[in-house]
Write a protein that holds these residues in place. Structure first.
Motif, PDB file in Angstrom:
ATOM      1  N   VAL A  99     -22.733 -14.552 -89.716  1.00 44.97           N
ATOM      2  CA  VAL A  99     -23.310 -15.492 -88.655  1.00 44.97           C
ATOM      3  C   VAL A  99     -22.885 -14.967 -87.457  1.00 44.97           C
ATOM      4  O   VAL A  99     -21.624 -14.407 -87.161  1.00 44.97           O
ATOM      5  CB  VAL A  99     -23.077 -17.059 -88.946  1.00 44.97           C
ATOM      6  CG1 VAL A  99     -21.268 -17.125 -89.247  1.00 44.97           C
ATOM      7  CG2 VAL A  99     -23.666 -17.578 -87.861  1.00 44.97           C
ATOM      8  N   LYS A 100     -23.618 -15.055 -86.171  1.00 44.77           N
ATOM      9  CA  LYS A 100     -23.067 -14.713 -84.859  1.00 44.77           C
ATOM     10  C   LYS A 100     -21.933 -15.763 -84.537  1.00 44.77           C
ATOM     11  O   LYS A 100     -22.052 -17.010 -84.874  1.00 44.77           O
ATOM     12  CB  LYS A 100     -24.163 -14.964 -83.991  1.00 44.77           C
ATOM     13  CG  LYS A 100     -25.360 -13.933 -84.093  1.00 44.77           C
ATOM     14  CD  LYS A 100     -26.602 -14.225 -83.141  1.00 44.77           C
ATOM     15  CE  LYS A 100     -27.587 -13.175 -83.325  1.00 44.77           C
ATOM     16  NZ  LYS A 100     -28.805 -13.438 -82.595  1.00 44.77           N
ATOM     17  N   GLY A 101     -20.823 -15.141 -84.017  1.00 43.76           N
ATOM     18  CA  GLY A 101     -19.630 -16.003 -83.769  1.00 43.76           C
ATOM     19  C   GLY A 101     -18.774 -16.060 -85.058  1.00 43.76           C
ATOM     20  O   GLY A 101     -17.578 -16.630 -84.750  1.00 43.76           O
ATOM     21  N   GLY A 102     -19.078 -15.732 -86.211  1.00 42.98           N
ATOM     22  CA  GLY A 102     -18.074 -15.712 -87.155  1.00 42.98           C
ATOM     23  C   GLY A 102     -18.118 -17.204 -87.705  1.00 42.98           C
ATOM     24  O   GLY A 102     -18.392 -18.215 -87.208  1.00 42.98           O
ATOM     25  N   MET A 103     -17.045 -17.338 -88.569  1.00 46.00           N
ATOM     26  CA  MET A 103     -16.755 -18.781 -89.295  1.00 46.00           C
ATOM     27  C   MET A 103     -15.976 -19.396 -88.218  1.00 46.00           C
ATOM     28  O   MET A 103     -15.874 -20.897 -88.285  1.00 46.00           O
ATOM     29  CB  MET A 103     -15.813 -18.659 -90.557  1.00 46.00           C
ATOM     30  CG  MET A 103     -16.783 -17.842 -91.574  1.00 46.00           C
ATOM     31  SD  MET A 103     -17.818 -19.178 -92.454  1.00 46.00           S
ATOM     32  CE  MET A 103     -16.620 -20.217 -93.154  1.00 46.00           C
ATOM     33  N   SER A 104     -15.369 -18.794 -87.296  1.00 48.27           N
ATOM     34  CA  SER A 104     -14.523 -19.636 -86.295  1.00 48.27           C
ATOM     35  C   SER A 104     -15.292 -20.065 -85.113  1.00 48.27           C
ATOM     36  O   SER A 104     -14.898 -21.037 -84.527  1.00 48.27           O
ATOM     37  CB  SER A 104     -13.380 -18.730 -85.598  1.00 48.27           C
ATOM     38  OG  SER A 104     -13.981 -17.457 -84.985  1.00 48.27           O
ATOM     39  N   GLY A 105     -16.407 -19.341 -84.853  1.00 53.32           N
ATOM     40  CA  GLY A 105     -17.239 -19.604 -83.586  1.00 53.32           C
ATOM     41  C   GLY A 105     -18.544 -19.794 -83.603  1.00 53.32           C
ATOM     42  O   GLY A 105     -19.323 -20.166 -82.600  1.00 53.32           O
ATOM     43  N   GLY A 106     -19.303 -19.633 -84.876  1.00 52.45           N
ATOM     44  CA  GLY A 106     -20.512 -19.690 -85.326  1.00 52.45           C
ATOM     45  C   GLY A 106     -21.196 -21.152 -85.237  1.00 52.45           C
ATOM     46  O   GLY A 106     -20.531 -21.925 -85.217  1.00 52.45           O
ATOM     47  N   ARG A 107     -22.322 -21.074 -85.397  1.00 51.07           N
ATOM     48  CA  ARG A 107     -23.113 -22.403 -85.697  1.00 51.07           C
ATOM     49  C   ARG A 107     -23.144 -22.617 -86.989  1.00 51.07           C
ATOM     50  O   ARG A 107     -23.842 -21.957 -87.932  1.00 51.07           O
ATOM     51  CB  ARG A 107     -24.650 -22.379 -85.136  1.00 51.07           C
ATOM     52  CG  ARG A 107     -24.571 -22.241 -83.663  1.00 51.07           C
ATOM     53  CD  ARG A 107     -25.969 -22.240 -83.145  1.00 51.07           C
ATOM     54  NE  ARG A 107     -26.541 -23.855 -83.589  1.00 51.07           N
ATOM     55  CZ  ARG A 107     -27.742 -24.221 -83.262  1.00 51.07           C
ATOM     56  NH1 ARG A 107     -28.535 -23.182 -82.989  1.00 51.07           N
ATOM     57  NH2 ARG A 107     -28.295 -25.149 -83.389  1.00 51.07           N
ATOM     58  N   LEU A 108     -22.242 -23.498 -87.672  1.00 54.07           N
ATOM     59  CA  LEU A 108     -22.121 -23.840 -89.001  1.00 54.07           C
ATOM     60  C   LEU A 108     -22.464 -25.197 -89.416  1.00 54.07           C
ATOM     61  O   LEU A 108     -21.747 -26.334 -88.711  1.00 54.07           O
ATOM     62  CB  LEU A 108     -20.736 -23.526 -89.552  1.00 54.07           C
ATOM     63  CG  LEU A 108     -20.415 -21.928 -89.327  1.00 54.07           C
ATOM     64  CD1 LEU A 108     -18.912 -21.818 -89.545  1.00 54.07           C
ATOM     65  CD2 LEU A 108     -21.102 -21.200 -90.390  1.00 54.07           C
TER      66      LEU A 108
END
Length: 307
Positions: A99-108
């Motif tokens: 995901v774009k931004g990864g687990m720390s900054g993505g849309r999850l």
């Protein structure tokens, strides 16, 4: 709806098939289990009698290689069900790259039950998730949206949920869960048939009934010698509910799914690891009617007798 590209991910294969079947095809949304999506990313084939190392180590390593090469575009968002079953370092490394931004900054958007459905968690999963997603907002669900209130109350009692379900979306219809104790394993076939007959008297169709067990190949539904049961029982596949047939599955494989009427068999605390959590998962699959075929000496059977 906004044109974003995303992935809908779960853990259990039966649930993955159900989601893929229920959702209309859309090239912007990839739907399926985490492992099926890794297989698709890598083009890998499953080895004959694949061991846990393939799924837990080798396949994630291959997926990470593909994603680091940027051969696959990152998703704009991830929706993950059963996140509690995917909390290992290799799995989180893959999700981080998906995901774009990864687990720390993505849309999850993640759904998980860390209290009673973390059947594969070693106890460190929640900390791993919080370390990867430190800004994740969380909300605790205390309203039961699936089960009739009397099923919920039995679940609260047996599983020791804290604080347990506080609200119920559905109105009670006055039907209590029923418990059928056995002393010998071979007695379960007759009790299973009795439960089915009682459900039929209540006008439940066979295809609305699911038989669940903590066991796999050795479950009573799988080994029964009853001719009629053998003729109507078939393994659950996550999609089909054929008229005139009763589906059966292990509790683990059926996690995430539901059925109007559920019969849980082979409930023997002495032979089922993590018994309370497994029992919780099995009981909560039933939306309207619940039967438990339970070993007479099991602690839950004594409690059931007090209901």
């Amino acid at each position: 709806a906004t044109g974003s590209q995303g992935r809908l991910i779960c853990y259990n294969s039966l649930l993955g098939r159900r989601l893929a079947n229920d959702l209309p095809p859309d090239p912007r949304l990839t739907v399926g289990t985490f492992h099926s999506q890794m297989l698709s990313l890598t083009g890998a084939t499953v080895p004959h009698e694949a061991a846990s190392r393939f799924w837990e180590v080798e396949l994630p390593e291959r997926a990470i290689e593909v994603l680091l090469e940027e051969a696959v575009p990152q998703a704009d968002f991830l929706i993950i069900d059963e996140i509690q079953d995917l909390l290992s370092e290799p799995y989180l490394d893959v999700l981080d790259l998906l995901v774009k931004g990864g687990m720390s900054g993505g849309r999850l958007l993640m759904f998980g039950d860390f209290e009673r459905q973390a059947l594969f968690d070693d106890g460190q999963g929640r900390q791993l998730l919080e370390g990867r997603s430190p800004f994740l907002a969380s909300h605790r669900l205390t309203m039961n949206c699936r089960n009739l209130p009397r099923i919920c109350k039995v679940v609260n009692m047996f599983s020791g949920l804290t604080p347990g379900y506080q609200k119920y979306r559905r109105d009670d219809d006055g039907a209590n869960p029923a418990w059928l104790p056995y002393t010998r394993a071979e007695d379960q076939s007759s009790l299973l048939r009795k439960a089915v007959e009682r459900l039929r008297e209540e006008s439940f169709e066979l295809h609305e009934i699911v038989v669940l067990s903590p066991l796999g190949a050795g479950s009573v539904a799988n080994v029964t010698a009853d001719p009629w049961l053998k003729s109507v029982l078939e393994p659950a596949d996550g999609v089909r509910a054929r008229k005139g047939k009763i589906r059966y599955s292990s509790i683990h494989a059926y996690k995430g799914l539901e059925a109007p009427a559920v019969i849980v068999t082979d409930l023997d605390r002495a032979s089922v690891p993590n018994f309370v959590s497994v029992l919780y998962v099995g009981l909560t699959r039933a939306t309207d009617r619940l039967y438990g075929v339970i070993e007479a000496g099991t602690g839950a059977a004594g409690l059931a007798g007090k209901l």
